[in-house]
Scaffold this motif. Sequence first.
Motif, PDB file in Angstrom:
ATOM      1  N   ASP A  24      26.768  59.044  38.949  1.00  0.00           N
ATOM      2  CA  ASP A  24      27.933  58.998  37.681  1.00  0.00           C
ATOM      3  C   ASP A  24      29.293  58.534  38.482  1.00  0.00           C
ATOM      4  O   ASP A  24      29.829  57.875  37.846  1.00  0.00           O
ATOM      5  N   ALA A  25      29.603  59.438  39.396  1.00  0.00           N
ATOM      6  CA  ALA A  25      30.807  59.001  40.188  1.00  0.00           C
ATOM      7  C   ALA A  25      30.691  57.686  40.699  1.00  0.00           C
ATOM      8  O   ALA A  25      31.730  56.884  40.728  1.00  0.00           O
ATOM      9  N   GLU A  26      29.540  57.241  41.222  1.00  0.00           N
ATOM     10  CA  GLU A  26      29.268  55.732  42.218  1.00  0.00           C
ATOM     11  C   GLU A  26      29.616  54.990  40.838  1.00  0.00           C
ATOM     12  O   GLU A  26      30.270  53.763  41.175  1.00  0.00           O
ATOM     13  N   GLN A  27      28.958  55.022  39.804  1.00  0.00           N
ATOM     14  CA  GLN A  27      29.160  54.204  38.677  1.00  0.00           C
ATOM     15  C   GLN A  27      30.431  54.022  38.257  1.00  0.00           C
ATOM     16  O   GLN A  27      30.932  52.998  37.851  1.00  0.00           O
ATOM     17  N   HIS A  28      31.058  55.186  38.086  1.00  0.00           N
ATOM     18  CA  HIS A  28      32.538  55.016  37.585  1.00  0.00           C
ATOM     19  C   HIS A  28      33.288  54.275  38.632  1.00  0.00           C
ATOM     20  O   HIS A  28      34.235  53.412  38.199  1.00  0.00           O
ATOM     21  N   GLU A  29      33.098  54.436  39.780  1.00  0.00           N
ATOM     22  CA  GLU A  29      33.891  53.689  41.012  1.00  0.00           C
ATOM     23  C   GLU A  29      33.626  52.211  40.934  1.00  0.00           C
ATOM     24  O   GLU A  29      34.480  51.471  41.030  1.00  0.00           O
ATOM     25  N   LYS A  30      32.314  52.047  40.740  1.00  0.00           N
ATOM     26  CA  LYS A  30      31.817  50.626  40.528  1.00  0.00           C
ATOM     27  C   LYS A  30      32.536  49.627  39.461  1.00  0.00           C
ATOM     28  O   LYS A  30      33.073  48.685  39.737  1.00  0.00           O
ATOM     29  N   THR A  31      32.540  50.445  38.182  1.00  0.00           N
ATOM     30  CA  THR A  31      33.166  49.951  37.057  1.00  0.00           C
ATOM     31  C   THR A  31      34.559  49.470  37.440  1.00  0.00           C
ATOM     32  O   THR A  31      35.092  48.632  36.894  1.00  0.00           O
ATOM     33  N   ALA A  32      35.217  50.775  38.038  1.00  0.00           N
ATOM     34  CA  ALA A  32      36.776  50.232  38.345  1.00  0.00           C
ATOM     35  C   ALA A  32      37.158  49.206  39.146  1.00  0.00           C
ATOM     36  O   ALA A  32      37.697  48.406  39.116  1.00  0.00           O
ATOM     37  N   VAL A  33      35.967  48.936  40.111  1.00  0.00           N
ATOM     38  CA  VAL A  33      36.323  47.965  41.186  1.00  0.00           C
ATOM     39  C   VAL A  33      35.894  46.515  40.478  1.00  0.00           C
ATOM     40  O   VAL A  33      36.721  45.614  40.558  1.00  0.00           O
ATOM     41  N   ILE A  34      34.862  46.601  39.447  1.00  0.00           N
ATOM     42  CA  ILE A  34      34.612  45.416  38.922  1.00  0.00           C
ATOM     43  C   ILE A  34      35.856  44.878  37.976  1.00  0.00           C
ATOM     44  O   ILE A  34      36.388  43.648  37.939  1.00  0.00           O
ATOM     45  N   GLN A  35      36.427  45.738  37.255  1.00  0.00           N
ATOM     46  CA  GLN A  35      37.645  45.478  36.565  1.00  0.00           C
ATOM     47  C   GLN A  35      38.965  45.142  37.303  1.00  0.00           C
ATOM     48  O   GLN A  35      39.509  43.966  37.054  1.00  0.00           O
ATOM     49  N   MET A  36      38.938  45.715  38.330  1.00  0.00           N
ATOM     50  CA  MET A  36      40.091  45.338  39.391  1.00  0.00           C
ATOM     51  C   MET A  36      39.950  43.876  39.828  1.00  0.00           C
ATOM     52  O   MET A  36      40.749  43.017  39.732  1.00  0.00           O
ATOM     53  N   LYS A  37      38.561  43.382  40.220  1.00  0.00           N
ATOM     54  CA  LYS A  37      38.351  42.256  40.586  1.00  0.00           C
ATOM     55  C   LYS A  37      38.577  41.253  39.461  1.00  0.00           C
ATOM     56  O   LYS A  37      39.208  39.966  39.565  1.00  0.00           O
ATOM     57  N   GLN A  38      38.191  41.404  38.326  1.00  0.00           N
ATOM     58  CA  GLN A  38      38.343  40.539  36.901  1.00  0.00           C
ATOM     59  C   GLN A  38      39.880  40.573  36.808  1.00  0.00           C
ATOM     60  O   GLN A  38      40.320  39.341  36.669  1.00  0.00           O
ATOM     61  N   ALA A  39      40.541  41.558  36.879  1.00  0.00           N
ATOM     62  CA  ALA A  39      42.228  41.313  36.707  1.00  0.00           C
ATOM     63  C   ALA A  39      42.606  40.501  37.667  1.00  0.00           C
ATOM     64  O   ALA A  39      43.649  39.758  37.326  1.00  0.00           O
ATOM     65  N   PHE A  40      42.186  40.626  39.116  1.00  0.00           N
ATOM     66  CA  PHE A  40      42.776  39.682  40.145  1.00  0.00           C
ATOM     67  C   PHE A  40      42.448  38.397  39.711  1.00  0.00           C
ATOM     68  O   PHE A  40      43.227  37.209  39.936  1.00  0.00           O
ATOM     69  N   LEU A  41      41.031  37.875  39.351  1.00  0.00           N
ATOM     70  CA  LEU A  41      40.665  36.664  39.041  1.00  0.00           C
ATOM     71  C   LEU A  41      41.453  35.826  37.875  1.00  0.00           C
ATOM     72  O   LEU A  41      41.880  34.905  37.714  1.00  0.00           O
ATOM     73  N   GLN A  42      41.797  36.769  36.978  1.00  0.00           N
ATOM     74  CA  GLN A  42      42.601  36.396  35.648  1.00  0.00           C
ATOM     75  C   GLN A  42      44.210  36.150  36.125  1.00  0.00           C
ATOM     76  O   GLN A  42      44.536  35.285  35.348  1.00  0.00           O
ATOM     77  N   ASN A  43      44.660  36.837  37.165  1.00  0.00           N
ATOM     78  CA  ASN A  43      46.064  36.807  37.071  1.00  0.00           C
ATOM     79  C   ASN A  43      46.586  36.223  38.404  1.00  0.00           C
ATOM     80  O   ASN A  43      47.657  36.453  38.979  1.00  0.00           O
ATOM     81  N   PHE A  44      45.293  35.700  39.517  1.00  0.00           N
ATOM     82  CA  PHE A  44      45.868  35.698  40.894  1.00  0.00           C
ATOM     83  C   PHE A  44      46.794  34.300  40.885  1.00  0.00           C
ATOM     84  O   PHE A  44      47.407  34.438  41.905  1.00  0.00           O
ATOM     85  N   ALA A  45      47.012  33.463  39.972  1.00  0.00           N
ATOM     86  CA  ALA A  45      47.985  32.531  40.113  1.00  0.00           C
ATOM     87  C   ALA A  45      49.482  32.796  40.225  1.00  0.00           C
ATOM     88  O   ALA A  45      50.422  32.273  40.547  1.00  0.00           O
ATOM     89  N   HIS A  46      49.544  34.310  39.560  1.00  0.00           N
ATOM     90  CA  HIS A  46      50.943  34.702  39.452  1.00  0.00           C
ATOM     91  C   HIS A  46      51.044  35.932  40.301  1.00  0.00           C
ATOM     92  O   HIS A  46      52.191  36.745  39.914  1.00  0.00           O
ATOM     93  N   LEU A  47      50.391  36.098  41.232  1.00  0.00           N
ATOM     94  CA  LEU A  47      50.429  37.467  41.878  1.00  0.00           C
ATOM     95  C   LEU A  47      51.313  37.267  43.317  1.00  0.00           C
ATOM     96  O   LEU A  47      51.499  36.220  43.799  1.00  0.00           O
ATOM     97  N   SER A  48      52.133  38.335  43.598  1.00  0.00           N
ATOM     98  CA  SER A  48      52.826  37.871  44.512  1.00  0.00           C
ATOM     99  C   SER A  48      51.990  38.523  45.892  1.00  0.00           C
ATOM    100  O   SER A  48      50.959  38.999  45.726  1.00  0.00           O
ATOM    101  N   VAL A  49      52.446  38.246  47.140  1.00  0.00           N
ATOM    102  CA  VAL A  49      52.017  38.415  48.603  1.00  0.00           C
ATOM    103  C   VAL A  49      51.591  39.996  48.470  1.00  0.00           C
ATOM    104  O   VAL A  49      50.449  40.632  48.935  1.00  0.00           O
ATOM    105  N   GLY A  50      52.561  40.778  48.064  1.00  0.00           N
ATOM    106  CA  GLY A  50      52.421  42.358  48.095  1.00  0.00           C
ATOM    107  C   GLY A  50      51.277  42.785  47.128  1.00  0.00           C
ATOM    108  O   GLY A  50      50.225  43.602  47.337  1.00  0.00           O
ATOM    109  N   ASP A  51      50.933  42.002  45.977  1.00  0.00           N
ATOM    110  CA  ASP A  51      49.988  42.462  45.003  1.00  0.00           C
ATOM    111  C   ASP A  51      48.271  42.035  45.850  1.00  0.00           C
ATOM    112  O   ASP A  51      47.748  42.546  45.356  1.00  0.00           O
ATOM    113  N   VAL A  52      48.440  40.667  46.252  1.00  0.00           N
ATOM    114  CA  VAL A  52      47.318  40.621  47.163  1.00  0.00           C
ATOM    115  C   VAL A  52      47.031  41.470  48.221  1.00  0.00           C
ATOM    116  O   VAL A  52      45.536  41.918  48.321  1.00  0.00           O
ATOM    117  N   GLU A  53      48.058  41.850  48.908  1.00  0.00           N
ATOM    118  CA  GLU A  53      47.626  42.854  49.890  1.00  0.00           C
ATOM    119  C   GLU A  53      47.095  44.060  49.346  1.00  0.00           C
ATOM    120  O   GLU A  53      46.204  44.832  50.077  1.00  0.00           O
TER     121      GLU A  53
END
Length: 229
Positions: A37-66
């Motif tokens: 369950d803990a792994e599944q929760h972590e995996k869901t959080a990572v997927i959401q982080m990835k989706q947020a990055f793909l949706q907003n990558f054009a507006h991210l700063s260097v610090g955000d990318v790092e």
Amino acid sequence: MPMTAMCSRKVQTCLLVVGYFTYLFLGAIVFQALERDAEQHEKTAVIQMKQAFLQNFAHLSVGDVEQFVKNLTEAIQKGVYPVRNKSQVEQSNWDFSNSFFFVGAVVSTIGYGTLCPKTAGGQLFCVFFALFGIPLNIVFLHRVGKILSLLCKRLGKCLYEKGMKKKKTKFLTLLFFLVTGILVFLCLPSLVFQIMEGWSYSEGIYFAFITLSTIGFGDYVVVSIWNLK
């Protein structure tokens, strides 16, 4: 050897084998329950982080990318990979087959390092599981060694009774078990790894030796069983 003593040894061996695999079986179930369950929760959080990055990558700063790269690296180190399709997201590294493979690596002290408990409960249980599991594994291997030694003696006795000289008997017996061991524990598994994993035969031999010697670098992993890559 008296018949009663022989029967007693067979019963002890059977009980040891049953107890050993029952211990691994129960350990795999507990680790699966504690970590999945803990792994599944972590995996869901990572997927959401990835989706947020793909949706907003054009507006991210260097610090955000790092920061994204840092978070992604930490997730990968925990064994969580940002995959594409839903079936891979739902697939757990802590299913029963992987958990059983993990407990085998623990009690044999191989320690590949490609999968390890992340929850406090899982880590604490791992300490106690290894504390009792490693001695049990040593006893189990000692019994297996005794059985092989007995077979070796019987083979030598059989050859000696057929008129072969004692020194030649010892040499042939040792050679037989050496060749058999190499075939069973190195050559045959390497062929299986070559077919199932797509490795070269030399890579299969390397993995089999690193596993048998309990070095366990973790640079090669059985992906067909261990769904980490």
